[in-house]
Motif scaffolding. Sequence first.
Motif, PDB file in Angstrom:
ATOM      1  N   PRO A  40      -5.704  50.801  15.652  1.00 18.18           N
ATOM      2  CA  PRO A  40      -6.078  51.177  14.284  1.00 18.18           C
ATOM      3  C   PRO A  40      -5.571  50.160  13.269  1.00 18.18           C
ATOM      4  CG  PRO A  40      -5.197  53.062  15.464  1.00 18.18           C
ATOM      5  CD  PRO A  40      -4.933  51.868  16.326  1.00 18.18           C
ATOM      6  N   ARG A  41      -6.357  49.987  12.196  1.00 18.73           N
ATOM      7  CA  ARG A  41      -6.023  49.012  11.157  1.00 18.73           C
ATOM      8  C   ARG A  41      -5.677  49.714   9.855  1.00 18.73           C
ATOM      9  NH1 ARG A  41      -4.186  44.800  12.910  1.00 18.73           N
ATOM     10  NH2 ARG A  41      -3.584  46.382  14.440  1.00 18.73           N
ATOM     11  N   PRO A  42      -4.522  49.380   9.268  1.00 22.96           N
ATOM     12  CA  PRO A  42      -4.202  49.925   7.949  1.00 22.96           C
ATOM     13  C   PRO A  42      -5.242  49.511   6.908  1.00 22.96           C
ATOM     14  CG  PRO A  42      -2.253  48.968   8.968  1.00 22.96           C
ATOM     15  CD  PRO A  42      -3.427  48.570   9.820  1.00 22.96           C
ATOM     16  N   VAL A  43      -5.366  50.321   5.868  1.00 24.59           N
ATOM     17  CA  VAL A  43      -6.341  50.090   4.798  1.00 24.59           C
ATOM     18  C   VAL A  43      -5.608  50.069   3.452  1.00 24.59           C
ATOM     19  CG1 VAL A  43      -8.439  50.932   3.664  1.00 24.59           C
ATOM     20  CG2 VAL A  43      -8.087  51.344   6.122  1.00 24.59           C
ATOM     21  N   VAL A  44      -5.940  49.104   2.622  1.00 24.68           N
ATOM     22  CA  VAL A  44      -5.467  49.078   1.236  1.00 24.68           C
ATOM     23  C   VAL A  44      -6.670  49.266   0.323  1.00 24.68           C
ATOM     24  CG1 VAL A  44      -4.412  47.719  -0.599  1.00 24.68           C
ATOM     25  CG2 VAL A  44      -3.482  47.609   1.724  1.00 24.68           C
ATOM     26  N   ILE A  45      -6.661  50.339  -0.464  1.00 25.92           N
ATOM     27  CA  ILE A  45      -7.694  50.579  -1.477  1.00 25.92           C
ATOM     28  C   ILE A  45      -7.125  50.140  -2.818  1.00 25.92           C
ATOM     29  CG2 ILE A  45      -9.155  52.287  -2.608  1.00 25.92           C
ATOM     30  CD1 ILE A  45      -8.825  54.066  -0.139  1.00 25.92           C
ATOM     31  N   HIS A  46      -7.804  49.221  -3.486  1.00 26.15           N
ATOM     32  CA  HIS A  46      -7.321  48.710  -4.768  1.00 26.15           C
ATOM     33  C   HIS A  46      -8.305  49.080  -5.877  1.00 26.15           C
ATOM     34  CE1 HIS A  46      -6.994  45.723  -8.061  1.00 26.15           C
ATOM     35  NE2 HIS A  46      -5.702  45.900  -7.867  1.00 26.15           N
ATOM     36  N   TYR A  47      -7.790  49.775  -6.917  1.00 26.99           N
ATOM     37  CA  TYR A  47      -8.585  50.114  -8.096  1.00 26.99           C
ATOM     38  C   TYR A  47      -8.381  49.034  -9.157  1.00 26.99           C
ATOM     39  CZ  TYR A  47      -8.540  54.746  -5.895  1.00 26.99           C
ATOM     40  OH  TYR A  47      -8.655  55.794  -5.013  1.00 26.99           O
ATOM     41  N   HIS A  48      -9.474  48.511  -9.693  1.00 27.35           N
ATOM     42  CA  HIS A  48      -9.392  47.422 -10.660  1.00 27.35           C
ATOM     43  C   HIS A  48      -8.905  47.907 -12.016  1.00 27.35           C
ATOM     44  CE1 HIS A  48     -12.894  48.519 -13.127  1.00 27.35           C
ATOM     45  NE2 HIS A  48     -13.514  48.850 -12.015  1.00 27.35           N
ATOM     46  N   GLY A  49      -8.500  46.963 -12.853  1.00 35.73           N
ATOM     47  CA  GLY A  49      -8.056  47.257 -14.195  1.00 35.73           C
ATOM     48  C   GLY A  49      -9.169  47.102 -15.219  1.00 35.73           C
ATOM     49  N   GLY A  50      -8.771  47.168 -16.498  1.00 35.51           N
ATOM     50  CA  GLY A  50      -9.734  47.040 -17.586  1.00 35.51           C
ATOM     51  C   GLY A  50      -9.599  48.139 -18.623  1.00 35.51           C
ATOM     52  N   PHE A  51      -8.392  48.780 -18.683  1.00 32.06           N
ATOM     53  CA  PHE A  51      -8.115  49.823 -19.688  1.00 32.06           C
ATOM     54  C   PHE A  51      -9.077  51.005 -19.577  1.00 32.06           C
ATOM     55  CE2 PHE A  51      -6.585  45.783 -21.361  1.00 32.06           C
ATOM     56  CZ  PHE A  51      -5.266  46.086 -21.655  1.00 32.06           C
ATOM     57  N   LEU A  52      -9.690  51.191 -18.413  1.00 31.12           N
ATOM     58  CA  LEU A  52     -10.678  52.238 -18.145  1.00 31.12           C
ATOM     59  C   LEU A  52     -12.007  51.995 -18.858  1.00 31.12           C
ATOM     60  CD1 LEU A  52      -8.494  55.491 -18.370  1.00 31.12           C
ATOM     61  CD2 LEU A  52      -9.235  54.310 -16.287  1.00 31.12           C
ATOM     62  N   VAL A  53     -12.106  50.897 -19.614  1.00 28.79           N
ATOM     63  CA  VAL A  53     -13.280  50.641 -20.458  1.00 28.79           C
ATOM     64  C   VAL A  53     -14.165  49.530 -19.895  1.00 28.79           C
ATOM     65  CG1 VAL A  53     -14.025  49.906 -22.782  1.00 28.79           C
ATOM     66  CG2 VAL A  53     -12.057  51.430 -22.513  1.00 28.79           C
ATOM     67  N   ASP A  56     -15.014  45.621 -13.085  1.00 32.21           N
ATOM     68  CA  ASP A  56     -15.791  45.977 -11.905  1.00 32.21           C
ATOM     69  C   ASP A  56     -14.967  45.584 -10.685  1.00 32.21           C
ATOM     70  OD1 ASP A  56     -16.031  43.212 -11.666  1.00 32.21           O
ATOM     71  OD2 ASP A  56     -18.121  43.164 -12.289  1.00 32.21           O
ATOM     72  N   ARG A  57     -15.569  45.660  -9.510  1.00 34.33           N
ATOM     73  CA  ARG A  57     -14.809  45.382  -8.289  1.00 34.33           C
ATOM     74  C   ARG A  57     -14.275  43.951  -8.245  1.00 34.33           C
ATOM     75  NH1 ARG A  57     -19.591  47.664  -6.514  1.00 34.33           N
ATOM     76  NH2 ARG A  57     -20.255  45.797  -5.390  1.00 34.33           N
ATOM     77  N   TYR A  58     -14.839  43.072  -9.048  1.00 38.53           N
ATOM     78  CA  TYR A  58     -14.456  41.661  -8.991  1.00 38.53           C
ATOM     79  C   TYR A  58     -13.648  41.221 -10.208  1.00 38.53           C
ATOM     80  CZ  TYR A  58     -18.430  42.466  -5.963  1.00 38.53           C
ATOM     81  OH  TYR A  58     -19.287  43.020  -5.047  1.00 38.53           O
ATOM     82  N   ALA A  59     -13.564  42.075 -11.223  1.00 40.73           N
ATOM     83  CA  ALA A  59     -12.765  41.745 -12.392  1.00 40.73           C
ATOM     84  C   ALA A  59     -11.291  41.970 -12.060  1.00 40.73           C
ATOM     85  CB  ALA A  59     -13.173  42.609 -13.575  1.00 40.73           C
ATOM     86  N   PHE A  60     -10.448  41.057 -12.503  1.00 39.70           N
ATOM     87  CA  PHE A  60      -9.006  41.172 -12.259  1.00 39.70           C
ATOM     88  C   PHE A  60      -8.724  41.290 -10.761  1.00 39.70           C
ATOM     89  CE2 PHE A  60     -10.420  43.798 -15.895  1.00 39.70           C
ATOM     90  CZ  PHE A  60     -10.100  42.925 -16.908  1.00 39.70           C
ATOM     91  N   PHE A  61      -9.536  40.594  -9.965  1.00 39.54           N
ATOM     92  CA  PHE A  61      -9.455  40.745  -8.510  1.00 39.54           C
ATOM     93  C   PHE A  61      -8.154  40.155  -7.972  1.00 39.54           C
ATOM     94  CE2 PHE A  61     -10.318  39.399  -4.139  1.00 39.54           C
ATOM     95  CZ  PHE A  61     -10.727  40.618  -3.609  1.00 39.54           C
ATOM     96  N   PRO A  62      -7.358  40.927  -7.213  1.00 42.69           N
ATOM     97  CA  PRO A  62      -6.090  40.425  -6.667  1.00 42.69           C
ATOM     98  C   PRO A  62      -6.316  39.683  -5.346  1.00 42.69           C
ATOM     99  CG  PRO A  62      -6.321  42.730  -6.130  1.00 42.69           C
ATOM    100  CD  PRO A  62      -7.567  42.350  -6.897  1.00 42.69           C
ATOM    101  N   SER A  63      -6.718  38.427  -5.445  1.00 39.07           N
ATOM    102  CA  SER A  63      -6.979  37.653  -4.228  1.00 39.07           C
ATOM    103  C   SER A  63      -5.765  37.606  -3.313  1.00 39.07           C
ATOM    104  CB  SER A  63      -7.409  36.235  -4.592  1.00 39.07           C
ATOM    105  OG  SER A  63      -8.640  36.232  -5.269  1.00 39.07           O
ATOM    106  N   TRP A  64      -4.580  37.578  -3.916  1.00 42.46           N
ATOM    107  CA  TRP A  64      -3.356  37.524  -3.106  1.00 42.46           C
ATOM    108  C   TRP A  64      -3.207  38.774  -2.242  1.00 42.46           C
ATOM    109  CZ3 TRP A  64       0.343  41.345  -3.813  1.00 42.46           C
ATOM    110  CH2 TRP A  64       0.214  42.110  -4.972  1.00 42.46           C
ATOM    111  N   LEU A  65      -3.620  39.936  -2.773  1.00 36.32           N
ATOM    112  CA  LEU A  65      -3.510  41.169  -2.014  1.00 36.32           C
ATOM    113  C   LEU A  65      -4.567  41.228  -0.916  1.00 36.32           C
ATOM    114  CD1 LEU A  65      -2.154  43.889  -1.624  1.00 36.32           C
ATOM    115  CD2 LEU A  65      -3.622  44.838  -3.411  1.00 36.32           C
TER     116      LEU A  65
END
Length: 343
Positions: A40-53, A56-65
């Motif tokens: 089994p493989r662990p999963v990291v779900i990342h929610y993007h930022g943007g002050f809720l306003v 998208d999935r690619y804005a503020f994308f944490p490439s390092w993560l």
Amino acid sequence: MAAELANFEGYVNRVIPFKTVDGLELSLDVLYPSTKPSSPRPVVIHYHGGFLVIGDRYAFFPSWLAQACVSRGWIFVTPDYRLIPEVTAHASVEDAVDAYQWVLKSLSSHIGIELGPVVLAGSSAGGFLALTTSVTVTPKPAALVSIYGMLDMANERYLTKGSNIFGLPVFDTTKIKQSLTELKQPVLSAYPYPADPSSDPRMAIIATLHIDALFPDYMTGISGLTEKVINEGVEAIPASHRSLYPLTFGDVGDLPPTVVVHGRNDSAVPAALSEVAVEKLRTAGVSVHSEFPDVGEHGFDRVAGRKLEQETTGELAAPSFQSLRNTLKTLEQMVAKAAARPS
């Protein structure tokens, strides 16, 4: 598929819809091993930022993560969610919860890989969603990671008028507020970060929500709520909306091990929000690892790109980037402990 999620060696990127609401389809990106692993493989779900306003999935994308997931053979997931002010933050949280539940129930069948522990992570507004989702859902995620998160939405920052983000000047918000009264459609599940933030209408909305302390109003949909909270205290928040304030009203004692990262010089989301969260979680008995580098402006981690763990000299030797490496080391330990527990 976007460039941010392309060309990770040995990995496949797929876009998969996870829900449809009022005719609006919401999707998530999945980055997973191209060769089926034997365990089994662990999963990291990342929610993007943007002050809720915005965002998208690619804005503020944490490439390092994402790169850290690839390096460890983990799966990386990033979903969209509906944005305010066309909807309230209840819709944003609902989408974040649904993305998590979809991953638990359906992701394995889509990619043909058995899932290990699932981690919830988020940056800025995504930190708020990761925390609120973690309080809401059962079963709980294996770990929670907040990166300069908007964790305490009852903080004085969101109840005090007269200041903009990033030290930008305050302006007359009359026209923006007038436009907000007419802003109902279309409902957005994504809004790319603008090339010119200074002239973008949704960036002006973000500024207005800060300058006039209107986040409580537009998160809940209750006009005048900020004024009531200022005058009467947080108890003025109706019970039906208190789920949006988990640090104030929620049961945080059963949250999973948590990592909090926040630069003390953040001029968009004050580090005090994370400091309050760390104190409240620890008081409730939650295991918390915190990183508060002195220098780490909002969005500082984007500079690290995919090189964070491969390059540790020059610019990437700064304490702020070491805080991210410490985060990954701690997260790896949390995931290993979760994987070792009997199912």
